[in-house]
Structures are given as structure tokens and as C-alpha cells.
Design an enzyme around this catalytic site. Sequence first.
Site, short mmCIF file in Angstrom:
data_model
loop_
_atom_site.label_atom_id
_atom_site.label_comp_id
_atom_site.label_asym_id
_atom_site.label_seq_id
_atom_site.Cartn_x
_atom_site.Cartn_y
_atom_site.Cartn_z
CB SER A 7 39.27 19.63 7.45
OG SER A 7 40.63 19.04 7.84
N GLY A 34 34.02 20.10 9.40
CA GLY A 34 33.56 20.72 10.55
C GLY A 34 33.93 22.22 11.14
CB THR A 47 22.76 11.62 -2.63
OG1 THR A 47 22.26 11.13 -4.13
CG2 THR A 47 22.05 12.87 -2.24
CG LEU A 48 27.74 13.98 -0.35
CD1 LEU A 48 28.89 15.00 -0.97
CD2 LEU A 48 28.06 13.12 0.43
CD GLU A 49 21.16 13.28 3.96
OE1 GLU A 49 21.80 13.58 5.12
OE2 GLU A 49 20.84 12.31 3.45
CE1 TYR A 65 19.43 -0.68 0.45
CE2 TYR A 65 20.01 0.09 -1.72
CZ TYR A 65 19.23 0.28 -0.50
OH TYR A 65 18.51 1.17 -0.30
#
Length: 175
Positions: free
Chosen positions: A96, A98, A120-122, A152
Site C-alpha cells: 500500500s 509502495g 527508526t525509519l528511513e 543484542y
Amino acid sequence: MILTREAIATAVRRGDIVIEPFDAGRISPNAYDWRLGDRIRVCEGDELDAAAATRVTEHVIPAEGMVLRPGQLYLGVTHERTHSERYAQMINGDRSLGALGIWVHVSAPLGHVGHAIHWTLEIRVARPVRVYPLMPFGKIVFLVAAGAVSSYQDLGRKYTRTSGIDISRLYEELR
């Protein structure tokens, strides 16, 4: 191996996957449908430098939305925080988004076993597009880890305690 809807629901009930806030209705056949948070950072300047901290301006996305523009790098954040000491996580946009020309989190989709974060989104866009706080923005899948598992959180990496929108910290390695 990717977890199915039933396996995700079971893992959440057992505490092997933590999603905060969690909504069982957001589980799709092989993923959890996550939402965009309410803040976005705009990277400043015409040129970014890998050896220096990125200057950003943070904005609250208003209820009426915010128009994102091509040629700009935006750093957003997921509304949901995810964590699993048993499964690796992989985050992506979806079809959706894209179809609106929105690219989400292209470079770093893997959340290691033990990663406990608001992602965090680029974000990049092909054309001007209005986005809204808490709108569906992508999918997160959970993957079975084969072999010995290391958390991690115990490795002391630079993004271990991410709680919001992180800029690149590659400059810490280039000093």
C-alpha cells in the site's frame, strides 16, 4: 523460518515476542502490521557527512497529516516498540505504501535477537505525499534463529538502547 499468524499470537501470549502497544487485529498471515509514530525528523543541509552527526529538525505529525517531499530524507519512528529474546525481526514497508511512492526502511531491516526498540525509519518519497500519525506503515516479520542465540542487548552496540528516532552514528566509528 518465518512465523505465521498463529505462531506470532502464541509467542506474544508466552512473552517470547513483546509488541507495545499490541493489537491482535494487526496480526496478518505472516507478520504484524505496524504503524507510523507521531514524530518525524527532517535531515538538514544539502549534504550529509558520514563522519559528523546529522543535523535534524523534529516535527510532530499533526492529525491533519504532513506532506513529505521528494529529495528529502526523513527519519520517522514506529508507534510500536518490539522486542524478542527468541526471534530475529525484519521490518519493511508494504505494498500500500509502495503504491504511494513511499520507501520505508530500505537499508536496515534486521532487528537482531534481543533488539528492544521503537524502530527508526528511513523514509523517502517519489512524489509529494501526505502521511498521518498512527497510519499503517508496514509489516514486521519474526524469524526463527538457528544456532546459539546471543542477545543484542548484551553486546553493547551503539543502537542497543534505541527509544526513539536515531540519526546515523557511523561518525562514532570514523573518529
